[in-house]
Design a protein around this motif. Structure first.
Motif, PDB file in Angstrom:
ATOM      1  N   ALA A 250       0.888  -1.160   0.000  1.00 52.51           N
ATOM      2  CA  ALA A 250       0.000   0.000   0.000  1.00 52.51           C
ATOM      3  C   ALA A 250       0.924   1.207   0.000  1.00 52.51           C
ATOM      4  CB  ALA A 250      -0.899  -0.010   1.226  1.00 52.51           C
ATOM      5  N   PRO A 251       1.127   1.882  -1.128  1.00 58.46           N
ATOM      6  CA  PRO A 251       2.156   2.923  -1.219  1.00 58.46           C
ATOM      7  C   PRO A 251       1.792   4.166  -0.406  1.00 58.46           C
ATOM      8  CG  PRO A 251       0.831   2.920  -3.208  1.00 58.46           C
ATOM      9  CD  PRO A 251       0.382   1.724  -2.391  1.00 58.46           C
ATOM     10  N   ALA A 252       2.831   4.865   0.044  1.00 58.95           N
ATOM     11  CA  ALA A 252       2.621   6.064   0.858  1.00 58.95           C
ATOM     12  C   ALA A 252       1.812   7.112   0.102  1.00 58.95           C
ATOM     13  CB  ALA A 252       3.979   6.636   1.276  1.00 58.95           C
ATOM     14  N   ARG A 253       2.068   7.256  -1.206  1.00 58.08           N
ATOM     15  CA  ARG A 253       1.388   8.304  -1.967  1.00 58.08           C
ATOM     16  C   ARG A 253      -0.124   8.093  -2.016  1.00 58.08           C
ATOM     17  NH1 ARG A 253      -0.179   5.807  -6.466  1.00 58.08           N
ATOM     18  NH2 ARG A 253       1.121   4.164  -7.386  1.00 58.08           N
ATOM     19  N   ALA A 254      -0.546   6.820  -1.963  1.00 59.22           N
ATOM     20  CA  ALA A 254      -1.980   6.539  -2.041  1.00 59.22           C
ATOM     21  C   ALA A 254      -2.702   6.871  -0.748  1.00 59.22           C
ATOM     22  CB  ALA A 254      -2.205   5.066  -2.385  1.00 59.22           C
ATOM     23  N   HIS A 255      -1.932   7.089   0.312  1.00 57.57           N
ATOM     24  CA  HIS A 255      -2.552   7.281   1.621  1.00 57.57           C
ATOM     25  C   HIS A 255      -2.223   8.627   2.244  1.00 57.57           C
ATOM     26  CE1 HIS A 255      -3.670   3.151   1.193  1.00 57.57           C
ATOM     27  NE2 HIS A 255      -2.422   2.865   0.912  1.00 57.57           N
ATOM     28  N   ASP A 256      -1.492   9.464   1.511  1.00 55.27           N
ATOM     29  CA  ASP A 256      -1.218  10.815   1.996  1.00 55.27           C
ATOM     30  C   ASP A 256      -2.304  11.740   1.453  1.00 55.27           C
ATOM     31  OD1 ASP A 256      -0.006  12.951   3.208  1.00 55.27           O
ATOM     32  OD2 ASP A 256       1.502  13.235   1.635  1.00 55.27           O
ATOM     33  N   ARG A 257      -3.516  11.537   1.959  1.00 55.28           N
ATOM     34  CA  ARG A 257      -4.681  12.259   1.456  1.00 55.28           C
ATOM     35  C   ARG A 257      -5.525  12.742   2.635  1.00 55.28           C
ATOM     36  NH1 ARG A 257      -7.323   7.649  -2.217  1.00 55.28           N
ATOM     37  NH2 ARG A 257      -7.665   6.965  -0.093  1.00 55.28           N
ATOM     38  N   PRO A 258      -6.369  13.761   2.410  1.00 56.32           N
ATOM     39  CA  PRO A 258      -7.228  14.252   3.501  1.00 56.32           C
ATOM     40  C   PRO A 258      -8.118  13.166   4.090  1.00 56.32           C
ATOM     41  CG  PRO A 258      -7.236  15.804   1.662  1.00 56.32           C
ATOM     42  CD  PRO A 258      -6.501  14.592   1.193  1.00 56.32           C
ATOM     43  N   GLU A 259      -8.608  12.248   3.242  1.00 50.81           N
ATOM     44  CA  GLU A 259      -9.491  11.191   3.745  1.00 50.81           C
ATOM     45  C   GLU A 259      -8.792  10.307   4.774  1.00 50.81           C
ATOM     46  OE1 GLU A 259      -9.870  10.741  -0.750  1.00 50.81           O
ATOM     47  OE2 GLU A 259      -8.810  12.175   0.530  1.00 50.81           O
ATOM     48  N   ILE A 260      -7.485  10.091   4.561  1.00 53.84           N
ATOM     49  CA  ILE A 260      -6.743   9.251   5.501  1.00 53.84           C
ATOM     50  C   ILE A 260      -6.621   9.951   6.843  1.00 53.84           C
ATOM     51  CG2 ILE A 260      -4.585   8.034   5.932  1.00 53.84           C
ATOM     52  CD1 ILE A 260      -6.268   6.920   3.619  1.00 53.84           C
ATOM     53  N   ARG A 261      -6.345  11.252   6.805  1.00 51.63           N
ATOM     54  CA  ARG A 261      -6.262  12.005   8.062  1.00 51.63           C
ATOM     55  C   ARG A 261      -7.617  12.009   8.778  1.00 51.63           C
ATOM     56  NH1 ARG A 261      -2.631  14.633   4.658  1.00 51.63           N
ATOM     57  NH2 ARG A 261      -4.142  16.092   3.784  1.00 51.63           N
ATOM     58  N   GLN A 262      -8.701  12.094   8.002  1.00 51.37           N
ATOM     59  CA  GLN A 262     -10.032  12.002   8.601  1.00 51.37           C
ATOM     60  C   GLN A 262     -10.253  10.613   9.198  1.00 51.37           C
ATOM     61  OE1 GLN A 262     -12.637  13.080   5.365  1.00 51.37           O
ATOM     62  NE2 GLN A 262     -11.810  15.153   5.231  1.00 51.37           N
ATOM     63  N   GLY A 263      -9.697   9.597   8.533  1.00 49.82           N
ATOM     64  CA  GLY A 263      -9.812   8.234   9.052  1.00 49.82           C
ATOM     65  C   GLY A 263      -9.096   8.066  10.380  1.00 49.82           C
ATOM     66  N   VAL A 264      -7.926   8.698  10.520  1.00 54.43           N
ATOM     67  CA  VAL A 264      -7.199   8.648  11.796  1.00 54.43           C
ATOM     68  C   VAL A 264      -8.059   9.245  12.903  1.00 54.43           C
ATOM     69  CG1 VAL A 264      -5.212   9.570  13.064  1.00 54.43           C
ATOM     70  CG2 VAL A 264      -4.904   8.648  10.754  1.00 54.43           C
ATOM     71  N   THR A 265      -8.679  10.381  12.613  1.00 52.03           N
ATOM     72  CA  THR A 265      -9.563  11.023  13.596  1.00 52.03           C
ATOM     73  C   THR A 265     -10.745  10.129  13.926  1.00 52.03           C
ATOM     74  OG1 THR A 265      -8.940  13.228  12.802  1.00 52.03           O
ATOM     75  CG2 THR A 265     -10.993  13.054  14.048  1.00 52.03           C
ATOM     76  N   ALA A 266     -11.331   9.513  12.893  1.00 54.55           N
ATOM     77  CA  ALA A 266     -12.509   8.660  13.103  1.00 54.55           C
ATOM     78  C   ALA A 266     -12.156   7.419  13.926  1.00 54.55           C
ATOM     79  CB  ALA A 266     -13.104   8.249  11.754  1.00 54.55           C
TER      80      ALA A 266
END
Length: 298
Positions: A250-266
């Protein structure tokens, strides 16, 4: 700068994989029907005010919606469960069959789930997560109720993955397994101080260790062809890439997105909710209950 939110995510994803392993060991079903059975069982019991209340039926539509599955897929899984006697069809939906093989399988996992939740809570506590104090007013068997709430936590963590990545519950668990396998060797050698100092920057692709579909199938106790097919779907969606020497990351570039940061919060919010619910059942960190209530019908 503290990285507690990312430590919580690591611990939560690990708990999800441990839960999936317990589920696959207990339920002699493919993973899709197993997830559906777990959702049905929780929906049946979640609003009970007493262990003696009857189960509340749930529709196939709601099950498919909660697991982010196409309706026809969810309906097919439910019908499979009915055909093998794990669930019953009633006028207002479906219930896990009383005294059926599913109920026995779920009951058999309670001690292992209690132990898994104990390790999970201990890890969160050591990481610095505040342990809430609750009312300890549950009328239910303590270990059984903790196991039921753990099943909801497992499902909620999958739902967050579904919403973040735009995939169904089966693929969300597979993504969690890939992310964990790619980076576990890095996080395992970090000290608590290193983890606390880390601010959550993605681990570079060069440090990510590819994982094969065969290994994933072994870890998730799922048919190889099923996992291989789902891995290819994740690659096609751009969430994973093939490694040059085999396997996927799962490459870093695919997960450096606003949705991922929202997922961390969730995920952090869901962990806090789970801890509060458990604290209302039994003190945290978990200890062996002094005595389990004996239930008698009137």
């Amino acid at each position: 700068m503290s990285n507690l939110p990312h430590q919580v995510v690591r611990l939560a994803l690990n708990f999800n994989l441990v839960s999936a392993d317990l589920l696959s060991r207990a339920l002699p079903l493919d993973f899709g029907p197993g997830l559906v059975f777990l959702e049905i069982n929780y929906e049946n019991l979640q609003k009970q005010k007493s262990p003696l209340e009857p189960r509340r039926p749930v529709s196939a539509y709601r099950i498919a919606r909660e697991l982010r599955l196409p309706y026809e897929t969810g309906r097919r899984y439910v019908n499979q469960l009915v055909d093998v006697g794990w669930c019953e069809r009633l006028d207002r939906g479906f219930i896990a069959a009383a005294q059926g093989p599913g109920e026995a399988a779920v009951s058999s996992t309670v001690p292992a789930v209690w132990e898994a939740v104990g390790h999970y809570v201990d890890g969160l506590n050591r990481a610095g997560v505040d342990m809430p104090v609750g009312g300890f007013s549950s009328p239910f068997n303590v270990k059984s109720r903790v196991a039921l709430e753990a099943s909801l936590h497992f499902l909620n963590l999958l739902r967050i993955g579904c919403d973040v990545f735009g995939i169904d519950a089966h693929d969300a668990l597979l993504m969690y397994a890939i992310l964990t396998a790619n980076t576990a060797h890095v996080t395992a050698r970090l000290s608590a101080a290193d983890l606390a100092a880390d601010v959550g920057a993605p681990i570079p692709d060069s440090q990510r260790r590819p994982v094969s579909a065969y290994r994933l199938a072994q870890d998730l106790r799922a048919p190889y062809e099923t996992i291989r097919r789902h891995v290819r779907r994740l690659v096609k969606a751009g969430l994973c890439v093939d490694a040059p020497d085999g396997g996927v990351i799962a490459p870093a570039r695919a997960h450096d997105r606003p949705e991922i940061r929202q997922g961390v919060t969730a995920i952090n919010a869901e962990v806090a909710r789970f801890l509060k619910v458990i604290a209302d059942i039994t003190p945290l960190p978990l200890e062996e209950p002094q005595a389990e209530p004996v239930l008698r019908s009137a």
